[in-house]
Structure formats: structure tokens, C-alpha cells
Enzyme design. Structure first.
Site, PDB file in Angstrom:
ATOM      1  N   ASP A  11      24.704 -12.786  49.352  1.00  0.00           N
ATOM      2  CA  ASP A  11      24.520 -13.566  48.115  1.00  0.00           C
ATOM      3  C   ASP A  11      23.035 -13.580  47.790  1.00  0.00           C
ATOM      4  OD1 ASP A  11      25.263 -15.315  45.924  1.00  0.00           O
ATOM      5  OD2 ASP A  11      24.362 -16.955  47.052  1.00  0.00           O
ATOM      6  N   SER A  12      22.728 -13.915  46.528  1.00  0.00           N
ATOM      7  CA  SER A  12      21.327 -14.048  46.141  1.00  0.00           C
ATOM      8  C   SER A  12      20.652 -15.162  46.945  1.00  0.00           C
ATOM      9  CB  SER A  12      21.231 -14.366  44.649  1.00  0.00           C
ATOM     10  OG  SER A  12      21.932 -15.565  44.375  1.00  0.00           O
ATOM     11  N   CYS A  74      28.788 -13.083  45.550  1.00  0.00           N
ATOM     12  CA  CYS A  74      27.919 -13.490  44.447  1.00  0.00           C
ATOM     13  C   CYS A  74      28.513 -12.882  43.183  1.00  0.00           C
ATOM     14  CB  CYS A  74      26.515 -12.936  44.698  1.00  0.00           C
ATOM     15  SG  CYS A  74      25.364 -13.192  43.336  1.00  0.00           S
ATOM     16  N   GLU A 159      19.817 -24.912  44.237  1.00  0.00           N
ATOM     17  CA  GLU A 159      18.912 -24.304  45.222  1.00  0.00           C
ATOM     18  C   GLU A 159      17.763 -25.260  45.564  1.00  0.00           C
ATOM     19  OE1 GLU A 159      18.378 -20.552  46.275  1.00  0.00           O
ATOM     20  OE2 GLU A 159      20.565 -20.533  46.166  1.00  0.00           O
ATOM     21  N   CYS A 193      30.775 -18.976  40.033  1.00  0.00           N
ATOM     22  CA  CYS A 193      29.485 -18.788  40.707  1.00  0.00           C
ATOM     23  C   CYS A 193      29.650 -19.471  42.046  1.00  0.00           C
ATOM     24  CB  CYS A 193      28.354 -19.432  39.913  1.00  0.00           C
ATOM     25  SG  CYS A 193      26.798 -19.495  40.823  1.00  0.00           S
ATOM     26  N   HIS A 195      27.720 -20.849  43.964  1.00  0.00           N
ATOM     27  CA  HIS A 195      26.957 -22.086  44.178  1.00  0.00           C
ATOM     28  C   HIS A 195      27.700 -23.325  43.657  1.00  0.00           C
ATOM     29  CE1 HIS A 195      23.546 -19.397  44.779  1.00  0.00           C
ATOM     30  NE2 HIS A 195      22.768 -20.420  45.064  1.00  0.00           N
TER      31      HIS A 195
HETATM   32  N1  DGL Z   1      25.971 -17.419  43.798  1.00  0.00           N
HETATM   33  C1  DGL Z   1      25.554 -16.558  42.721  1.00  0.00           C
HETATM   34  C2  DGL Z   1      26.781 -16.239  41.836  1.00  0.00           C
HETATM   35  O1  DGL Z   1      27.905 -16.380  42.323  1.00  0.00           O
HETATM   36  C3  DGL Z   1      24.356 -17.186  42.064  1.00  0.00           C
HETATM   37  C4  DGL Z   1      23.663 -16.302  41.179  1.00  0.00           C
HETATM   38  C5  DGL Z   1      22.203 -16.546  41.024  1.00  0.00           C
HETATM   39  O2  DGL Z   1      21.457 -16.246  41.954  1.00  0.00           O
HETATM   40  O3  DGL Z   1      21.812 -16.980  39.938  1.00  0.00           O
HETATM   41  O4  DGL Z   1      26.675 -15.812  40.712  1.00  0.00           O
END
Ligand code: DGL
Length: 275
Positions: A11-12, A74, A159, A193, A195
Site C-alpha cells: 500500500d502507499s 491500495c 495518515e 480506499c 484507509h
Molecule cells: N489506501 C490507498 C487506497 O486504497 C490510499 C491512497 C493514497 O495513498 O492516497 O487508495
């Protein structure tokens, strides 16, 4: 050569941990290695080319760790990088390995949740602009109408550990309100997403009674169970030691301090330098 052949999860940043948690709950026997590209997160507002380059770099690193299978946990990376990696890069760099995303498993089942056939998508700007959700849902459920709302401030709030703050209430109300304003028929909302499960209670409080909220962790974990059954040639290459390793491209200390909110347990990470 690495001794393990773990399942790679990328993931990012931290969001993919909400997916990994469910995978480990369903399939605890495998080894896993998680990579969060926290140094370059969030990805949500970045260009296609940048998300693709960053994601490819992370996938290559996971392959170097011995992963036969990598899950892009992600949505932004799944929307902007997955297809190119699968079609152009994999045949050249690792033809026997596989990379899977989180959008396909979600869109395969979403139509089963909605009674009205009207589904709302809450996602990053990148995922919304890619059109991946409407395109993929139309393949499986052509009669379902899809409404999308980009929520560009949610990942930075999460975050930065601000997801329980009054500021988060304000932005949850704003984006959920914009989604619902698109149709009063929406009865199912996808947290597209990884997150966003951290905002689930706040999002639920803004939805009328009876609306369903779908987070992806369990869906993706179920889909992985099914994938491994259907692909014994990949399954037999995944080592089974029940080991979990975590890596971040930013500070491991920060990662360890934040990650438990997403993963539900304390964990210890190592640092990876990607250039
Ligand atoms: N968890 C990522 C997603 O599902 C977050 C993306 C991001 O880094 O903005 O899109």
C-alpha cells in the site's frame, strides 16, 4: 535467494494493513511481507505515471523478497498501475509471478449488496478519475448505477492520526453529503480506499438508516482464499511458516507508532530505501 516465499502486500502507506489483517485472519498459515511506501504517500492526488512508477518499484522489491504473489492493497495503485504491470511488466520481469488488486474482487460482489441497484463509491481522487469502479461494476452488474465521490482530505487526515478529531467530522459530513446529493436511491456505499475503514463509524453516522457500508478487507481476503484454490501453481509456491514482516520506506519508528491503529496489534517494521 530468500528462504521464504511470502505473499507480498503493498500500500502507499498504512491502509493496506486493514486488508492484511483480514487475510491473516483467513489464511494464517502463509508467510506475509508488507511494504508501505509511507515516504511517498499519499498517492491519491498523484499522476498516473507517478503512481505507476512508484508501484512498480515496490512490486519489484517485493519480488526480490521472494514473493510469488503480490496484492496491491491500495485502490489508487490498483486503479492506476495494476493493468500496466500485469500486461507490460510482468511478462518481462517475472512471468511466473502474479500481481492482484483490490478493485476487481470488490466489484465482483457489490451488486449483491444493493437492493435499489444504486451504489456509492467513496475513494481518492485518483481512483475516481480512473473510472475503474464504474467500468468494472458494469462488467458484472450492468444494471447497477454507480455514483462516485472523491474524498481527497481523508487519507491525509488518517495518515496524520486525525481521524477521531472534530476536523474529521467536518470533512466526513462534507464528502458523504456530496455523494448522497447525487441520488436519493443510493443504499450501498463502498469504502473504496483501504484507509477509510478507520472512518467507518463517522461515515455510518452520516448515512440514513438501512444503508450498507462495505469495507474491502473481508472481501479481498475471501477472494484470495478462492484465488489460491483455483491456482495451485501459485499456492504451492507460497511458503507456510505463519511469519509476518513489515517494511516502510519512511521511519520505522513512526510506522510502528501508527500501524497498530490499522492492524489492531503492535508490530515492528524495518526500513527500505527505494530510489
Ligand atoms: N489506501 C490507498 C487506497 O486504497 C490510499 C491512497 C493514497 O495513498 O492516497 O487508495
Amino acid at each position: 535467494m530468500p528462504t521464504q516465499q511470502p505473499i507480498g502486500v503493498f500500500d502507499s502507506g498504512y491502509g493496506g494493513l486493514t486488508v492484511l489483517k483480514e487475510m491473516v485472519a483467513r489464511l494464517p498459515q502463509y508467510d506475509y511481507v508488507y511494504l508501505g511506501d509511507n515516504a511517498r504517500a499519499p498517492y491519491g492526488n498523484r499522476s498516473f505515471e507517478t503512481v505507476y512508477q512508484y508501484t512498480l518499484q515496490c512490486v519489484k522489491w517485493l519480488f526480490e523478497q521472494g514473493c510469488p504473489l503480490v496484492i496491491l492493497a491500495c485502490n489508487t495503485a490498483s486503479a492506476k498501475a495494476l493493468r500496466t504491470i500485469q500486461q507490460n511488466d510482468l511478462p518481462v520481469i517475472a512471468p511466473d509471478n502474479r500481481v492482484l488488486g483490490v478493485i476487481r474482487p470488490t466489484t465482483e460482489v457489490v451488486g449483491e449488496y444493493s437492493q435499489t441497484g444504486n451504489v456509492g463509491i467513496l475513494a481518492t481522487r485518483g481512483t475516481v478519475l480512473s473510472g475503474s469502479y464504474p467500468i468494472e461494476i458494469a462488467k458484472f452488474f450492468p444494471d447497477v448505477r454507480v455514483y462516485q465521490q472523491a474524498c481527497p482530505l481523508w487519507v491525509p487526515l488518517i495518515e496524520n492520526n486525525e481521524h477521531n478529531s472534530p476536523g474529521a467530522d467536518y470533512f466526513v459530513k462534507q464528502y458523504v453529503g456530496k455523494l448522497l446529493a447525487q441520488s436519493d436511491q443510493i443504499d450501498t456505499v463502498i469504502l473504496a480506499c483501504t484507509h477509510y475503514p478507520l472512518l467507518k463509524d463517522k461515515i455510518a453516522s452520516q448515512l440514513p438508516e438501512g444503508h450498507r457500508i462495505i469495507s474491502q478487507g473481508e472481501i479481498v481476503a475471501g477472494s484470495l482464499v478462492d484465488y489460491l484454490k483455483r491456482h495451485p501453481e501459485i499456492e504451492r509456491r507460497c511458503s507456510q511458516g505463519g511469519d509476518l514482516r513489515f517494511y516502510t520506506t519512511d521511519s520505522p519508528e513512526d510506522f510502528d507508532n501508527h500501524a497498530s491503529i490499522f492492524y489492531g496489534k503492535d508490530l515492528h517494521s524495518g526500513h527500505v530505501h527505494l530510489v
